[in-house]
Design an enzyme around this catalytic site. Sequence first.
Site, short mmCIF file in Angstrom:
data_model
loop_
_atom_site.label_atom_id
_atom_site.label_comp_id
_atom_site.label_asym_id
_atom_site.label_seq_id
_atom_site.Cartn_x
_atom_site.Cartn_y
_atom_site.Cartn_z
CB CYS A 262 84.63 1.06 64.71
SG CYS A 262 82.56 0.39 64.82
CG HIS A 263 89.25 -2.53 63.42
ND1 HIS A 263 88.22 -3.36 64.09
CD2 HIS A 263 90.42 -2.92 64.35
CE1 HIS A 263 89.00 -3.99 64.71
NE2 HIS A 263 90.36 -3.85 65.28
CG MET B 85 79.37 -1.58 62.51
SD MET B 85 78.08 -1.19 63.80
CE MET B 85 77.39 0.29 63.89
CD GLU B 86 82.71 0.04 58.51
OE1 GLU B 86 84.14 1.35 59.94
OE2 GLU B 86 82.30 -0.41 58.68
CG ASP C 85 69.70 19.81 59.65
OD1 ASP C 85 69.46 20.62 60.67
OD2 ASP C 85 70.61 19.84 58.52
#
Length: 165
Positions: free
Chosen positions: A76-77, A113-114, A128
């Site tokens: 990924c960039h 993707m972000e 969590d």
Amino acid sequence: MSKLTHLNERGEANMVDVSEKNITSRTAIAEGFVTMLPETLALIRSGEAKKGDVLATARIAGIMAAKRTHDLIPLCHPLPITKATVDFQISTDPVGVHVTGEVRVTGKTGVEMEALTAVSVACLTIYDMLKAADKGMRFDNIRLLEKSGGRSGHYRADSGTPKET
């Protein structure tokens, strides 16, 4: 199916060269769902989770993850993100939290993707923060809802087909 752009002519993984691409405004929206017990959802609503404010912490974690996607996903960039948001909607049927992430950039490559990473990490953070109360929580339907900008145009998950913009 189109040619995979992260493979070179020898079939080896490589980072896509975006130097010849046009700079455009790009947006991506992703979603996911965290299923949990009603008692666990009550902890979120009441603010009585032992680790603190579950949704505030998950929001910050998701935004931070969007900004660091290039450190997590190979090839990924790194991108100068101009906007990253993570939002939540409480659901009683099914019981859980709907997570939505939106990311924007003006650049040469998209932010799908972000947005997916933001949602994924927000879901992980919810787990969590609440795992002491409910180890059976699960994440479902993490997916890209919509993206715009770039050569491939507009995509909306409800139709599944790219659209010209």
